[in-house]
Design an enzyme around this catalytic site. Structure first.
Site, PDB file in Angstrom:
ATOM      1  N   HIS A  49      43.786  37.462  32.302  1.00 62.26           N
ATOM      2  CA  HIS A  49      42.423  37.354  32.848  1.00 62.26           C
ATOM      3  C   HIS A  49      41.857  38.730  33.142  1.00 62.26           C
ATOM      4  O   HIS A  49      42.530  39.626  33.644  1.00 62.26           O
ATOM      5  CB  HIS A  49      42.368  36.409  34.061  1.00 62.26           C
ATOM      6  CG  HIS A  49      43.019  36.896  35.329  1.00 62.26           C
ATOM      7  ND1 HIS A  49      42.347  37.657  36.259  1.00 62.26           N
ATOM      8  CD2 HIS A  49      44.252  36.683  35.841  1.00 62.26           C
ATOM      9  CE1 HIS A  49      43.138  37.892  37.296  1.00 62.26           C
ATOM     10  NE2 HIS A  49      44.306  37.328  37.071  1.00 62.26           N
ATOM     11  N   ASP A  55      46.137  42.997  39.446  1.00 67.32           N
ATOM     12  CA  ASP A  55      45.719  41.603  39.266  1.00 67.32           C
ATOM     13  C   ASP A  55      44.271  41.541  38.769  1.00 67.32           C
ATOM     14  O   ASP A  55      43.362  41.488  39.559  1.00 67.32           O
ATOM     15  CB  ASP A  55      45.853  40.872  40.597  1.00 67.32           C
ATOM     16  CG  ASP A  55      45.550  39.391  40.495  1.00 67.32           C
ATOM     17  OD1 ASP A  55      45.531  38.857  39.365  1.00 67.32           O
ATOM     18  OD2 ASP A  55      45.328  38.757  41.547  1.00 67.32           O
ATOM     19  N   GLU A  78      39.024  33.590  36.238  1.00 65.16           N
ATOM     20  CA  GLU A  78      40.340  33.052  36.602  1.00 65.16           C
ATOM     21  C   GLU A  78      40.481  32.940  38.108  1.00 65.16           C
ATOM     22  O   GLU A  78      41.015  31.952  38.623  1.00 65.16           O
ATOM     23  CB  GLU A  78      41.454  33.952  36.040  1.00 65.16           C
ATOM     24  CG  GLU A  78      42.865  33.403  36.204  1.00 65.16           C
ATOM     25  CD  GLU A  78      43.565  33.799  37.492  1.00 65.16           C
ATOM     26  OE1 GLU A  78      44.694  33.336  37.735  1.00 65.16           O
ATOM     27  OE2 GLU A  78      42.973  34.577  38.283  1.00 65.16           O
ATOM     28  N   GLU A  79      39.991  33.960  38.820  1.00 65.22           N
ATOM     29  CA  GLU A  79      40.148  33.979  40.269  1.00 65.22           C
ATOM     30  C   GLU A  79      39.304  32.906  40.959  1.00 65.22           C
ATOM     31  O   GLU A  79      39.497  32.645  42.135  1.00 65.22           O
ATOM     32  CB  GLU A  79      39.775  35.365  40.817  1.00 65.22           C
ATOM     33  CG  GLU A  79      40.673  36.493  40.337  1.00 65.22           C
ATOM     34  CD  GLU A  79      42.072  36.455  40.932  1.00 65.22           C
ATOM     35  OE1 GLU A  79      42.387  35.508  41.674  1.00 65.22           O
ATOM     36  OE2 GLU A  79      42.852  37.380  40.635  1.00 65.22           O
ATOM     37  N   ASP A  92      49.967  37.899  33.632  1.00 69.41           N
ATOM     38  CA  ASP A  92      49.158  37.975  34.850  1.00 69.41           C
ATOM     39  C   ASP A  92      49.965  38.703  35.923  1.00 69.41           C
ATOM     40  O   ASP A  92      50.976  38.182  36.400  1.00 69.41           O
ATOM     41  CB  ASP A  92      48.790  36.567  35.324  1.00 69.41           C
ATOM     42  CG  ASP A  92      47.765  36.585  36.451  1.00 69.41           C
ATOM     43  OD1 ASP A  92      47.431  37.673  36.949  1.00 69.41           O
ATOM     44  OD2 ASP A  92      47.303  35.492  36.830  1.00 69.41           O
ATOM     45  N   HIS A  99      45.038  40.977  46.133  1.00 69.40           N
ATOM     46  CA  HIS A  99      43.698  40.517  46.509  1.00 69.40           C
ATOM     47  C   HIS A  99      43.076  41.367  47.618  1.00 69.40           C
ATOM     48  O   HIS A  99      42.318  40.854  48.452  1.00 69.40           O
ATOM     49  CB  HIS A  99      43.724  39.042  46.928  1.00 69.40           C
ATOM     50  CG  HIS A  99      43.786  38.108  45.756  1.00 69.40           C
ATOM     51  ND1 HIS A  99      43.620  36.743  45.883  1.00 69.40           N
ATOM     52  CD2 HIS A  99      44.011  38.331  44.443  1.00 69.40           C
ATOM     53  CE1 HIS A  99      43.735  36.182  44.700  1.00 69.40           C
ATOM     54  NE2 HIS A  99      43.976  37.135  43.802  1.00 69.40           N
TER      55      HIS A  99
END
Length: 493
Positions: free
Chosen positions: A267, A279, A312-313, A341, A413
């Site tokens: 992603h 990420d 994706e998130e 990922d 994140h």
């Protein structure tokens, strides 16, 4: 007397999958050797630079995602157009952003607070000021996760104090709303940094506003409530929710049998909190470097398809959109899918997701990593990345993953998911493993399972169907919304 070959016949021979036009046949050793740390660093430097120039992130619906898309397309479509057929697949999804959030404590103090994605707004400008009402802590099963845990709690007109953990945050907020709460003060389940969750677009209209506060503050307020004190707190959430257009990138080799496709995906989007370098800049960079190297080779019999997924998130939206659009005939052509990922976590584990169909695809990854001294952990597929649609549709699949959250990636994140958040050895060895595995399957499908069209787990099949039905609403909206991709709406069914 032999008939001379026409130029067309010669060209056809040279383009045959079994014949090398340049004499440079693709092998796993060659493709692996082409992947270097320096070039991976260069790609991730660009992703980090894109985030720096676009509000600090590369998230769906934000300028940084479009800039990331353009960066990949410049290489795949512009520079490498002679080797790959590339297209952009548009779709719409519900965009959310918390523009402002605050929690004010009982003595008027500002409290550190985090807002999840798809957090509904409070009344503005004043927000909600109300007494806290406590809820029981159940660390084993999850606090506030089940109806029986709310028995006897009348939260009408109050803010519910709930401990985070175990179940989805949205489940806690739905129950709080059902019991009359004006909002939720969610205290973190562990001391330290707060990882931003997402409620999911399907929660819109079903939850109350929430502020996620540190463990220590929540524990202190809980003690005051237990002592019989009145604890009054203010919550303000200013959030925007609207439909925005976004895109997948699909690029495949011009050579190779179109009925035998090997797919590799990652992603391209990150979260709003930071630049998303591990990420999933890490997986996206690996794909881009493999694509760069692959163009120098030919003679492989199977077509190779690259995918950079959008949104994706926000709930695996791009990959689910793509897989839900494929016909049975198109699904049968995909012989394997690799998903990468988070493959450069700073304190990495080396996890491979596989099942009984993965065969050679997972085995090559495992053998290569073990040959480099890595402690490989084999596991089944989770539900948190873009392999989900492929697995549920019975396509043989394998994944690589180096861990999210502490202890593997403490910046998961968060704003600190930058170039400093990468273990370059882990990223390089994983990208090389990915190159070896791709080259192996591009040449031979020996040892790979065939697509499973019926699931041994009917409940899993029904769950997949529900996912696709949920995004069917997004699909329908995308088709309706091409005239105005920014039209606001309240809910996604």
């Amino acid at each position: 007397m032999k008939t001379p070959r026409t130029s067309a016949a010669v060209a056809a021979l040279l383009l045959s999958p079994a014949v090398s036009a340049t004499g440079n046949l693709l092998t796993p050793d060659k493709l692996e050797a082409d992947i270097t740390t320096r070039e991976l660093q260069n790609v991730l430097w660009n992703f980090n630079h894109i985030a720096d120039r676009n509000g600090g992130n590369r998230a769906f619906g934000e300028p940084g995602y479009k800039a990331s898309l353009d960066f990949v397309l410049e290489r795949a479509k512009t520079r490498f157009g002679d080797y790959y057929d590339t297209y952009v697949q548009p779709f719409n999804h519900t965009y959310d952003k918390t523009r402002f959030i605050s929690v004010t404590g009982p003595e008027g103090e500002d409290v550190k607070v985090v807002s999840p994605q798809y957090n509904p707004a409070t009344p503005l400008p004043d927000g909600v000021t109300a007494l806290l009402i406590d809820t029981p802590v159940d660390d084993e099963n999850g606090s506030g996760c089940y109806e029986e845990q709310w028995e006897g709690i009348d939260a009408t007109g109050k803010l519910a104090l709930v401990k985070r953990g175990a179940c989805a945050v949205a489940d806690k907020l739905r129950l709080a709303k059902a019991h009359g709460a004006l909002g939720v003060i969610l205290w973190n389940q562990d001391p330290g940094d707060i990882v931003m969750p997402t409620l999911g677009a399907d929660s819109i209209g079903q939850t109350v506003p929430v502020g996620i506060i540190p463990y220590e503050v929540g524990l202190a307020w809980k003690a005051r409530l237990a002592a019989g004190e009145d604890v009054k707190v203010k919550l303000v959430v200013d959030a925007i929710i609207e439909t925005r257009e976004t895109w997948n990138i699909i690029s495949e080799t011009k050579q190779g049998d179109p009925n035998k496709v090997i797919m590799i995906g990652a992603h391209l989007d990150g979260v709003q909190a930071g630049p998303g370098i591990n990420d999933d800049g890490s997986g996206s960079a690996a794909l881009l470097e493999i694509m760069t190297a692959l163009r120098m080779y030919d003679g492989y019999p199977h077509k190779i398809r690259f995918a950079w997924w959008g949104a994706e998130e926000s709930g695996l939206v791009g990959s689910l959109y793509y897989t839900s659009k494929l016909s049975e005939e198109e699904l049968d052509k995909i012989k394997f899918y690799f998903n990468y990922d988070m493959i450069g976590s700073p304190f990495p584990m080396f996890g491979i997701g596989q099942d009984e169909l993965s065969g050679t695809g997972a085995k090559v990854l495992e053998e290569y990593l073990r040959s480099k001294g890595k402690d490989v952990q084999l596991g089944s597929f989770g539900g948190g990345s873009d392999h989900v649609g492929f697995v549920e549709l019975g396509i043989p699949t394998a994944t690589l993953f180096t861990g999210a959250g502490a202890p593997w990636d403490p910046c998961y994140h968060q704003a600190c998911d930058t170039l400093d958040n990468i273990d370059w050895d882990a990223l390089t060895v994983n990208a090389k493993a990915a190159a070896r595995a791709l080259a192996t399957l591009a040449n031979s499908l020996d040892g790979v399972g065939t697509r499973r069209k019926t699931s041994p787990n009917p409940r899993s099949r029904r769950a997949a169907l529900r996912n696709f039905q949920k995004w069917a609403a997004v699909t329908e909206e995308a088709e309706r919304g091409q005239k105005c991709s920014h039209s606001k709406h309240k809910t996604v069914v």
